[in-house]
Design a protein around this motif. Sequence first.
Motif, PDB file in Angstrom:
ATOM      1  N   ASN A  64       0.830  -1.259  -0.043  1.00  0.00           N
ATOM      2  CA  ASN A  64      -0.030  -0.225  -0.032  1.00  0.00           C
ATOM      3  C   ASN A  64       0.886   1.194  -0.113  1.00  0.00           C
ATOM      4  OD1 ASN A  64      -2.284   1.432   0.123  1.00  0.00           O
ATOM      5  ND2 ASN A  64      -2.211   1.867   2.232  1.00  0.00           N
ATOM      6  N   ILE A  65       1.972   1.499   0.755  1.00  0.00           N
ATOM      7  CA  ILE A  65       2.959   2.280   0.904  1.00  0.00           C
ATOM      8  C   ILE A  65       3.682   2.657  -0.400  1.00  0.00           C
ATOM      9  CG2 ILE A  65       5.021   3.193   2.003  1.00  0.00           C
ATOM     10  CD1 ILE A  65       4.103   1.863   4.510  1.00  0.00           C
ATOM     11  N   ALA A  66       3.785   1.519  -1.193  1.00  0.00           N
ATOM     12  CA  ALA A  66       4.622   1.451  -2.449  1.00  0.00           C
ATOM     13  C   ALA A  66       3.657   2.204  -3.559  1.00  0.00           C
ATOM     14  CB  ALA A  66       5.066   0.325  -2.775  1.00  0.00           C
ATOM     15  N   GLN A  67       2.532   1.801  -3.214  1.00  0.00           N
ATOM     16  CA  GLN A  67       1.444   2.280  -4.329  1.00  0.00           C
ATOM     17  C   GLN A  67       1.268   3.863  -4.228  1.00  0.00           C
ATOM     18  OE1 GLN A  67      -0.166   1.221  -7.057  1.00  0.00           O
ATOM     19  NE2 GLN A  67       0.921  -1.092  -6.701  1.00  0.00           N
ATOM     20  N   LEU A  68       1.161   4.277  -3.074  1.00  0.00           N
ATOM     21  CA  LEU A  68       1.126   5.684  -2.785  1.00  0.00           C
ATOM     22  C   LEU A  68       2.016   6.678  -3.246  1.00  0.00           C
ATOM     23  CD1 LEU A  68      -0.467   5.463   1.127  1.00  0.00           C
ATOM     24  CD2 LEU A  68      -1.931   6.175  -1.057  1.00  0.00           C
ATOM     25  N   THR A  69       3.317   5.789  -2.800  1.00  0.00           N
ATOM     26  CA  THR A  69       4.735   6.609  -3.155  1.00  0.00           C
ATOM     27  C   THR A  69       4.736   6.492  -4.761  1.00  0.00           C
ATOM     28  OG1 THR A  69       5.726   5.643  -1.331  1.00  0.00           O
ATOM     29  CG2 THR A  69       7.135   6.675  -3.505  1.00  0.00           C
ATOM     30  N   LEU A  70       4.369   5.644  -5.524  1.00  0.00           N
ATOM     31  CA  LEU A  70       4.261   5.514  -6.860  1.00  0.00           C
ATOM     32  C   LEU A  70       3.086   6.656  -7.435  1.00  0.00           C
ATOM     33  CD1 LEU A  70       5.224   4.370  -9.827  1.00  0.00           C
ATOM     34  CD2 LEU A  70       3.013   2.802  -9.454  1.00  0.00           C
ATOM     35  N   LYS A  71       2.109   7.096  -6.684  1.00  0.00           N
ATOM     36  CA  LYS A  71       0.991   7.761  -7.172  1.00  0.00           C
ATOM     37  C   LYS A  71       1.673   9.336  -7.060  1.00  0.00           C
ATOM     38  CE  LYS A  71      -3.326   5.175  -6.559  1.00  0.00           C
ATOM     39  NZ  LYS A  71      -4.316   5.190  -5.640  1.00  0.00           N
ATOM     40  N   ARG A  72       2.104   9.404  -5.783  1.00  0.00           N
ATOM     41  CA  ARG A  72       2.899  10.956  -5.612  1.00  0.00           C
ATOM     42  C   ARG A  72       3.980  11.330  -6.683  1.00  0.00           C
ATOM     43  NH1 ARG A  72       3.749  10.010  -0.994  1.00  0.00           N
ATOM     44  NH2 ARG A  72       5.938   9.500  -0.656  1.00  0.00           N
ATOM     45  N   TYR A  73       4.724  10.264  -6.858  1.00  0.00           N
ATOM     46  CA  TYR A  73       5.773  10.222  -7.824  1.00  0.00           C
ATOM     47  C   TYR A  73       5.578  10.611  -9.134  1.00  0.00           C
ATOM     48  CZ  TYR A  73       9.868   9.176  -5.000  1.00  0.00           C
ATOM     49  OH  TYR A  73      10.833   9.048  -3.889  1.00  0.00           O
ATOM     50  N   ALA A  74       4.341  10.175  -9.624  1.00  0.00           N
ATOM     51  CA  ALA A  74       3.744  10.478 -10.800  1.00  0.00           C
ATOM     52  C   ALA A  74       3.261  12.014 -11.011  1.00  0.00           C
ATOM     53  CB  ALA A  74       2.230   9.755 -11.036  1.00  0.00           C
ATOM     54  N   GLY A  75       2.701  12.639 -10.056  1.00  0.00           N
ATOM     55  CA  GLY A  75       2.538  13.834 -10.075  1.00  0.00           C
ATOM     56  C   GLY A  75       3.948  14.824 -10.380  1.00  0.00           C
ATOM     57  N   LEU A  76       4.940  14.478  -9.345  1.00  0.00           N
ATOM     58  CA  LEU A  76       6.084  15.152  -9.572  1.00  0.00           C
ATOM     59  C   LEU A  76       6.749  15.092 -10.751  1.00  0.00           C
ATOM     60  CD1 LEU A  76       7.192  14.151  -5.626  1.00  0.00           C
ATOM     61  CD2 LEU A  76       6.511  16.468  -6.571  1.00  0.00           C
ATOM     62  N   LEU A  77       6.409  13.889 -11.307  1.00  0.00           N
ATOM     63  CA  LEU A  77       7.343  13.691 -12.699  1.00  0.00           C
ATOM     64  C   LEU A  77       6.577  14.505 -13.601  1.00  0.00           C
ATOM     65  CD1 LEU A  77       9.284  11.966 -14.220  1.00  0.00           C
ATOM     66  CD2 LEU A  77       7.421  10.377 -14.782  1.00  0.00           C
ATOM     67  N   ASN A  78       5.087  14.876 -13.384  1.00  0.00           N
ATOM     68  CA  ASN A  78       4.822  15.750 -14.587  1.00  0.00           C
ATOM     69  C   ASN A  78       5.170  17.320 -14.323  1.00  0.00           C
ATOM     70  OD1 ASN A  78       3.020  13.728 -15.428  1.00  0.00           O
ATOM     71  ND2 ASN A  78       1.484  14.106 -14.090  1.00  0.00           N
ATOM     72  N   THR A  79       5.561  17.782 -13.238  1.00  0.00           N
ATOM     73  CA  THR A  79       6.147  18.826 -12.862  1.00  0.00           C
ATOM     74  C   THR A  79       7.635  19.061 -13.198  1.00  0.00           C
ATOM     75  OG1 THR A  79       6.320  18.607 -10.472  1.00  0.00           O
ATOM     76  CG2 THR A  79       4.206  19.349 -11.550  1.00  0.00           C
ATOM     77  N   LYS A  80       8.104  17.904 -13.485  1.00  0.00           N
ATOM     78  CA  LYS A  80       9.768  17.821 -13.550  1.00  0.00           C
ATOM     79  C   LYS A  80      10.460  17.892 -12.126  1.00  0.00           C
ATOM     80  CE  LYS A  80       9.081  17.404 -18.119  1.00  0.00           C
ATOM     81  NZ  LYS A  80       9.316  16.158 -18.788  1.00  0.00           N
ATOM     82  N   SER A  81       9.593  17.691 -11.316  1.00  0.00           N
ATOM     83  CA  SER A  81      10.334  17.709  -9.715  1.00  0.00           C
ATOM     84  C   SER A  81      11.280  16.596  -9.604  1.00  0.00           C
ATOM     85  CB  SER A  81       9.344  17.978  -8.642  1.00  0.00           C
ATOM     86  OG  SER A  81       8.571  18.996  -9.137  1.00  0.00           O
ATOM     87  N   ILE A  82      11.195  15.448 -10.141  1.00  0.00           N
ATOM     88  CA  ILE A  82      11.851  14.363 -10.018  1.00  0.00           C
ATOM     89  C   ILE A  82      12.153  13.689 -11.246  1.00  0.00           C
ATOM     90  CG2 ILE A  82      10.754  13.444  -7.770  1.00  0.00           C
ATOM     91  CD1 ILE A  82       9.368  11.505  -9.554  1.00  0.00           C
ATOM     92  N   SER A  83      13.185  12.968 -11.365  1.00  0.00           N
ATOM     93  CA  SER A  83      13.872  12.465 -12.537  1.00  0.00           C
ATOM     94  C   SER A  83      13.037  11.056 -13.200  1.00  0.00           C
ATOM     95  CB  SER A  83      15.250  11.976 -12.592  1.00  0.00           C
ATOM     96  OG  SER A  83      15.380  10.730 -11.366  1.00  0.00           O
ATOM     97  N   GLN A  84      12.992  10.647 -14.133  1.00  0.00           N
ATOM     98  CA  GLN A  84      12.529   9.490 -14.829  1.00  0.00           C
ATOM     99  C   GLN A  84      12.783   8.367 -14.021  1.00  0.00           C
ATOM    100  OE1 GLN A  84      10.004   9.436 -16.969  1.00  0.00           O
ATOM    101  NE2 GLN A  84       9.682   7.402 -16.403  1.00  0.00           N
ATOM    102  N   GLN A  85      14.386   8.392 -13.627  1.00  0.00           N
ATOM    103  CA  GLN A  85      14.818   7.078 -13.018  1.00  0.00           C
ATOM    104  C   GLN A  85      14.106   7.020 -11.589  1.00  0.00           C
ATOM    105  OE1 GLN A  85      19.006   7.737 -12.504  1.00  0.00           O
ATOM    106  NE2 GLN A  85      19.134   5.445 -11.661  1.00  0.00           N
ATOM    107  N   ASP A  86      13.772   8.073 -10.849  1.00  0.00           N
ATOM    108  CA  ASP A  86      13.333   7.811  -9.721  1.00  0.00           C
ATOM    109  C   ASP A  86      11.763   7.452  -9.566  1.00  0.00           C
ATOM    110  OD1 ASP A  86      15.397   8.786  -8.210  1.00  0.00           O
ATOM    111  OD2 ASP A  86      14.791  10.964  -8.239  1.00  0.00           O
ATOM    112  N   TYR A  87      11.337   7.838 -10.629  1.00  0.00           N
ATOM    113  CA  TYR A  87       9.891   7.148 -10.990  1.00  0.00           C
ATOM    114  C   TYR A  87       9.809   5.839 -11.188  1.00  0.00           C
ATOM    115  CZ  TYR A  87       4.957   6.458 -13.022  1.00  0.00           C
ATOM    116  OH  TYR A  87       3.989   6.182 -13.096  1.00  0.00           O
ATOM    117  N   ASP A  88      10.742   5.356 -12.102  1.00  0.00           N
ATOM    118  CA  ASP A  88      10.889   4.110 -12.534  1.00  0.00           C
ATOM    119  C   ASP A  88      11.233   3.209 -11.405  1.00  0.00           C
ATOM    120  OD1 ASP A  88      10.342   4.862 -15.061  1.00  0.00           O
ATOM    121  OD2 ASP A  88      12.545   4.545 -15.925  1.00  0.00           O
ATOM    122  N   LYS A  89      11.866   3.623 -10.481  1.00  0.00           N
ATOM    123  CA  LYS A  89      12.437   2.825  -9.042  1.00  0.00           C
ATOM    124  C   LYS A  89      11.159   2.792  -8.253  1.00  0.00           C
ATOM    125  CE  LYS A  89      15.429   2.612  -5.300  1.00  0.00           C
ATOM    126  NZ  LYS A  89      14.442   2.378  -4.351  1.00  0.00           N
ATOM    127  N   ALA A  90      10.394   3.746  -8.271  1.00  0.00           N
ATOM    128  CA  ALA A  90       9.044   3.717  -7.440  1.00  0.00           C
ATOM    129  C   ALA A  90       8.087   2.791  -7.967  1.00  0.00           C
ATOM    130  CB  ALA A  90       8.432   4.922  -7.246  1.00  0.00           C
TER     131      ALA A  90
END
Length: 398
Positions: free
Chosen positions: A118-144
């Motif tokens: 459940n935590i991993a899914q929440l993290t993945l959703k949050r990273y999806a929003g950050l990826l859209n604003t270019k706040s995190i790298s694609q690599q960080d999103y793929d790892k999540a």
Amino acid sequence: MRFNKLLLALPVACVGLLLLTSCDNGKSQNGNNQLPKVTVFKVEPLNYTLKISLPGRVVASQIAEIRPQVGGIVLKREFDESSNVKAGQSLYQIDPAIYQANYDSAVASVASAKANANIAQLTLKRYAGLLNTKSISQQDYDKAAADAKQAEAAVLVAQAAEHTAKVNLEYTKVYSPIDGYIGKSSVTEGALVAAGQSTPLALVQQLDPIYVDMTEAATRYNKYLQDENVIYEPAKGNNVELFFNDGSKYALSGNIKFSDMTVNETTGTVTLRSQFANNENKILPGMFVKPQVTLGYIKNAILVPQQGITSNKQGQYTAKILKSDNTIEYRQDIQVYTGIGGYWVVTKGIDVGEQVIVTGLLNLTGVEMGKTMKGEMVGDPTTLTQGQLDSIIQKSMK
């Protein structure tokens, strides 16, 4: 003087010689006119029941060897020895403490794995929003995303372990897989048992219905099959009678369940299995019994006393028939199927109503050379009744 005595003696001698010749001629004439005396058997149509008696041994229709699937200490035996049990009835209770603990631990592991997923899914959703604003790298999103999938897999592993622990916990109760009779227990309370041990805890046998395995020589069995619908009409339905070693007969008849087409290499026999209802448990596994199988029936069968059937130099069965005009007919190439109680079952060469000569045959050898002969029947013809035949068949089975 001597000459006169000779003349006187000559007429006396001549008279004696004439009288002696006359007597001899009379004897010879009487002998030629006297017919050989014979007794005959008149053939009547009968219904012949073809039965065979085979050795048999009783076996249970189902056998379940009760073995533990987990190891542990037997806490309780939950059945009465030498009693009937039902399918699904609990027989033994193995100490469940360790298996209960393993199951509880597996349940907790599932809960933990689900929380991590459940935590991993929440993290993945949050990273999806950050990826859209270019706040995190694609690599960080793929790892999540990978962490989320790994967490889901961990849930499946934990659930599988939980299922295994639950099954092992359930195996601490040992159940009967079938309805049947259970004998003595090989273990007592407090005994240590192991999963899949070679010695069964107990044996459950289904006794109703019950089987009787019979053996017959393969050559004879094949002959019976060849003669079906050719010599005899096969019996249908319950065609097996069962007799115990004391001679008593089982009240119910059984039927042939199957015949094994594999021949025993050592004994040259095949196995036939018959099935009987046994609701009163009078037939027990391991008993040696004497089943009698009715193979079929020969309608309008012709039976002839064996002394009325002889064989010639060619090995053919022969018989002499007394005709209505007292002439004697010589029959050859008579076909015999089987013998029982001093009679032959004839399948060819003798017809219903004919009179077969059974005694006086030594005086009729001339018929075999083609000589025309007549015979004189002494007394009335003998016959065989249906009741007598049935009695003979029954006696032959003992």
